[in-house]
Design an enzyme around this catalytic site. Structure first.
Site, mmCIF file in Angstrom:
data_model
loop_
_atom_site.group_PDB
_atom_site.id
_atom_site.type_symbol
_atom_site.label_atom_id
_atom_site.label_comp_id
_atom_site.label_asym_id
_atom_site.label_seq_id
_atom_site.Cartn_x
_atom_site.Cartn_y
_atom_site.Cartn_z
ATOM 1 N N GLU A 207 -5.791 -6.485 -10.999
ATOM 2 C CA GLU A 207 -6.713 -5.774 -10.107
ATOM 3 C C GLU A 207 -7.648 -4.908 -10.946
ATOM 4 O O GLU A 207 -7.464 -4.772 -12.160
ATOM 5 C CB GLU A 207 -5.934 -4.869 -9.134
ATOM 6 C CG GLU A 207 -4.893 -5.629 -8.324
ATOM 7 C CD GLU A 207 -4.501 -4.903 -7.046
ATOM 8 O OE1 GLU A 207 -5.375 -4.342 -6.371
ATOM 9 O OE2 GLU A 207 -3.297 -4.916 -6.742
ATOM 10 N N LYS B 194 0.888 -1.164 0.000
ATOM 11 C CA LYS B 194 0.000 0.000 0.000
ATOM 12 C C LYS B 194 0.929 1.219 0.000
ATOM 13 O O LYS B 194 1.250 1.749 1.062
ATOM 14 C CB LYS B 194 -0.862 -0.040 1.265
ATOM 15 C CG LYS B 194 -2.040 0.875 1.217
ATOM 16 C CD LYS B 194 -3.290 0.100 0.894
ATOM 17 C CE LYS B 194 -4.464 0.953 0.556
ATOM 18 N NZ LYS B 194 -5.411 0.213 -0.288
HETATM 19 C C1 LIG Z 1 -6.239 -0.631 -0.929
HETATM 20 C C2 LIG Z 1 -6.086 -1.446 -2.152
HETATM 21 C C3 LIG Z 1 -6.826 -2.618 -2.378
HETATM 22 C C4 LIG Z 1 -7.910 -3.093 -1.449
HETATM 23 O O1 LIG Z 1 -7.449 -3.362 -0.171
HETATM 24 P P1 LIG Z 1 -8.471 -3.399 1.056
HETATM 25 O O2 LIG Z 1 -7.600 -3.753 2.216
HETATM 26 O O3 LIG Z 1 -9.478 -4.470 0.742
HETATM 27 O O4 LIG Z 1 -9.082 -2.036 1.160
HETATM 28 C C5 LIG Z 1 -6.585 -3.354 -3.520
HETATM 29 N N1 LIG Z 1 -5.672 -2.954 -4.431
HETATM 30 C C6 LIG Z 1 -4.957 -1.822 -4.265
HETATM 31 C C7 LIG Z 1 -3.975 -1.421 -5.307
HETATM 32 C C8 LIG Z 1 -5.133 -1.030 -3.130
HETATM 33 O O5 LIG Z 1 -4.417 0.073 -2.987
#
Ligand SMILES: *Cc1c(COP(=O)(O)O)cnc(C)c1O
Length: 183
Positions: A60, A25
Site C-alpha cells: 500500500e 480497518k
Molecule cells: C482506509 C484505508 C485504505 C483505503 O480504503 P478506502 O475504503 O478506499 O477509504 C487503504 N489502506 C488502509 C491501510 C486504510 O486504512
C-alpha cells in the site's frame, strides 16, 4: 489540491505481517505505521510505500491502496491478507473494467516498478482512499534515488478517475455501478 506526492519506499519497517490484521480497518494498524511515517516526513516525504515481509512485494502507499499504470495494463497488488480492501480501490477496478481497460490484481514488486520506470514503461502511479479519492505519486525514493513518475505531474488517468468518481458521488453523473446509498 491534486498534487503528486513524494514517496519514501520503506525497506526497514513493515505495516502488517502475514496472519495479522493488516486487512482490517483497525487502530493498531495506524499505531504500527507511525514511526515509518514520522521518519519519512523528517526526510521530506509525504508518505511511505509499504512493502511486504520480504521487502519486495508492494502492498500500500501510506493509508491508501496503490495502482500502477503501464501502457497496456493497470496493476494493483492482489489482496494477500496484509492489504486493506479499500472501497475506492474497488471503485477504480470497476471503472477501469467499464472502460474496457486491462486491470490486473497481482503481486507487483518494487524491483519490477523501478525496472519498468527506467525502461519508460511506467506512465502513472496513484493511491486511492476515501479522503482524497486519488493521490498521484510523483516520485519514489528507492536506494538513494528519487525515481520520478510522469515527471512528477498528475497523470491523465489519475485526473479522469477522480473526476468520474466524484461526479457519481455528487450526483452529477449517473450511478451506473449502484455505489450510492439513499440516506
Ligand atoms: C482506509 C484505508 C485504505 C483505503 O480504503 P478506502 O475504503 O478506499 O477509504 C487503504 N489502506 C488502509 C491501510 C486504510 O486504512
Amino acid at each position: 489540491g491534486f498534487k503528486p506526492v513524494k514517496i519514501w519506499v520503506e525497506e526497514k519497517y513493515i505495516r502488517a505481517a502475514p496472519g495479522g490484521l493488516g486487512a482490517a480497518k483497525a487502530g493498531a494498524n495506524y499505531a504500527a505505521s507511525l514511526k515509518a511515517a514520522y521518519e519519512a516526513k523528517q526526510k521530506g516525504y509525504a508518505q511511505v510505500l509499504w512493502l511486504d515481509v520480504d521487502h519486495d512485494g508492494i502492498e500500500e502507499v501510506g493509508t491508501m491502496n496503490v495502482f500502477f499504470v503501464f501502457k497496456d495494463e493497470v496493476v494493483t497488488p492482489a489482496l494477500n491478507g496484509c492489504i486493506l480492501a479499500g472501497g475506492v480501490r474497488d471503485f477504480v477496478i470497476q471503472l477501469l473494467q467499464h472502460k474496457k481497460m486491462k486491470i490486473t490484481e497481482r503481486k507487483v514488486t518494487i524491483s519490477e516498478i523501478i525496472e519498468r520506470q527506467k525502461k519508460g514503461e511506467l506512465l502513472e502511479a496513484f493511491g486511492t482512499g476515501t479522503a482524497a479519492v486519488i493521490t498521484p505519486v510523483g516520485s519514489l525514493h528507492f536506494k538513494g534515488e528519487d525515481v520520478l513518475i510522469n515527471n512528477a505531474e498528475p497523470g491523465a488517468l489519475s485526473q479522469s478517475l477522480v473526476q468520474e468518481i466524484t461526479a457519481i458521488q455528487r450526483g452529477t453523473a449517473p450511478d451506473i455501478f449502484t455505489w450510492m446509498e439513499p440516506v
